[in-house]
Design a protein around this motif. Structure first.
Motif, PDB file in Angstrom:
ATOM      1  N   ALA A 254       0.818  -1.217   0.000  1.00  0.00           N
ATOM      2  CA  ALA A 254       0.000   0.000   0.000  1.00  0.00           C
ATOM      3  C   ALA A 254       0.851   1.266   0.000  1.00  0.00           C
ATOM      4  N   GLU A 255       1.913   1.288   0.791  1.00  0.00           N
ATOM      5  CA  GLU A 255       2.764   2.475   0.850  1.00  0.00           C
ATOM      6  C   GLU A 255       3.391   2.760  -0.509  1.00  0.00           C
ATOM      7  N   MET A 256       3.839   1.719  -1.186  1.00  0.00           N
ATOM      8  CA  MET A 256       4.447   1.893  -2.504  1.00  0.00           C
ATOM      9  C   MET A 256       3.411   2.341  -3.534  1.00  0.00           C
ATOM     10  N   ARG A 257       2.172   1.877  -3.396  1.00  0.00           N
ATOM     11  CA  ARG A 257       1.120   2.327  -4.318  1.00  0.00           C
ATOM     12  C   ARG A 257       0.953   3.836  -4.244  1.00  0.00           C
ATOM     13  N   GLU A 258       1.001   4.364  -3.046  1.00  0.00           N
ATOM     14  CA  GLU A 258       0.838   5.810  -2.879  1.00  0.00           C
ATOM     15  C   GLU A 258       2.036   6.561  -3.440  1.00  0.00           C
ATOM     16  N   ARG A 259       3.208   5.993  -3.329  1.00  0.00           N
ATOM     17  CA  ARG A 259       4.396   6.620  -3.915  1.00  0.00           C
ATOM     18  C   ARG A 259       4.291   6.639  -5.433  1.00  0.00           C
TER      19      ARG A 259
END
Length: 351
Positions: free
Chosen positions: A219-224
């Protein structure tokens, strides 16, 4: 770099060793025959290490089974298909197989033959295209570096690159160099690769309509990614592949795993010279195949370096389940008597 040169040197040394031994077994063979037969054996060793030891670690057991990438336990492999194009695909060489650039250490450790003495490190940025950094007047100094590769863990595949690859690639002196991550992304665009979403769809994964549907990416990488790309369809295949959560038992995410597994399946089934082929494409006798299947990377390192002991699987660190054993016990040199011809192919022996 020194690590890559070290692997090349291992196979060069083994080539010369096998050629000398073949000449003893078949003294009547010409230099050309010795060279051609040695080349077949070295090719087989490389393929064996790749399919038996490397790919299961890289892709995980599910992808190895799904794409039939295992080594045949005995006898021949009868999966050759002349209609398969065994050349290298654009997306494999331009994106997927560059996954390892994010896993490189900034320094090479150097260890003595008995693993007891640490001989210092060699900075990667100083050894790139600079063989003088690991050679002296009489020989190369690659053996300690090869042992360092077995001792030091690699980084995990992800979108973060080591400093030597991100800021100092092709650097001159103390100046800044190039950014390999940026180069790899641009290379994919210049080669006309499809997007990350395109390849997800090709391999039967859900085509994402929004960044939130990229379930294979944390999820964190998706936002990046959302902060960098205007639309989910814009994500470069190289970036999306690096960002994925790794498959079970493997080192890469599912999209890269599919791309690489398909490529190695075609290299196995579509290459007329793959070493296990039977029928019309037979290269080795059953006895020769039995000898070849005993071989491993640990055998190669013991045979071609001054290393005194080695873990059974050099791709993994030393542990209770992967202990170091003496090279005297680990070393397996091919019994080349399996290559001895029953008669001499020379005119002087006719009649």
């Amino acid at each position: 770099n020194a690590g890559l040169v070290g692997m090349h040197t291992l196979f060069l040394r083994e080539h010369n060793r096998v050629a000398r031994e073949l000449k003893k077994v078949n003294p009547e063979w010409s230099s050309d025959t010795i060279f051609e037969e040695t080349r077949l054996i070295i090719n087989a060793m490389h393929q064996l290490i790749t399919y038996k030891e490397y790919l299961p670690i890289l892709l995980g057991p599910k992808f190895v089974d799904r794409y039939d990438l295992g080594i045949t336990p005995d006898g021949y492999y009868y999966g050759y298909d002349a209609t398969i194009d065994a050349t290298i695909s654009n997306v494999f060489t331009t994106a997927a197989f560059r996954f390892g650039h994010s896993m490189i250490n900034d320094e090479f450790s150097r260890l003595s033959a008995d693993w007891k003495t640490f001989e210092g490190t060699l900075p990667l940025r100083n050894s790139q295209f600079n063989p003088g950094s690991y050679m002296n007047d009489t020989a190369n100094l690659l053996n300690p570096i090869l042992r360092g590769l077995m001792e030091d863990p690699s980084f995990t595949m992800e979108t973060t690159f080591p400093d030597s690859m991100r800021n100092f690639l092709f650097a001159n002196g103390d100046k800044f160099g190039k950014d390999l991550l940026a180069i790899n992304i641009q290379r994919g665009r210049e080669h006309g690769l499809g997007t990350y979403n395109d390849y997800r769809t090709f391999f039967g994964m859900q085509r994402a309509r929004d960044f939130s549907e990229l379930k294979e990416i944390p999820a964190e990488m998706r936002e990046r990614l959302r902060s960098v790309y205007a639309h989910v369809d814009d994500i470069d295949i190289y970036v999306g592949g690096l960002a994925e959560t790794h498959v079970e038992g493997g080192l890469v995410g599912p999209t890269f795993a599919h791309i690489m597994a398909l490529q190695f399946r075609e290299l196995k089934a579509g290459d007329r010279f793959y070493f296990e082929h039977g029928a019309c494409e037979t290269i080795f006798t059953p006895l020769q195949l039995d000898e070849l299947r005993k071989f491993s990377l640990s055998h190669l390192i013991c045979s071609c370096t001054d290393t005194e002991s080695i873990q059974r699987n050099p791709f993994f660190p030393v542990s209770e389940t992967n202990p170091r054993i003496s090279c005297g016990d680990a070393e397996v040199k091919l019994d080349l008597s399996a290559w001895k011809e029953a008669f001499a192919h020379t005119k002087t022996h006719e009649g």
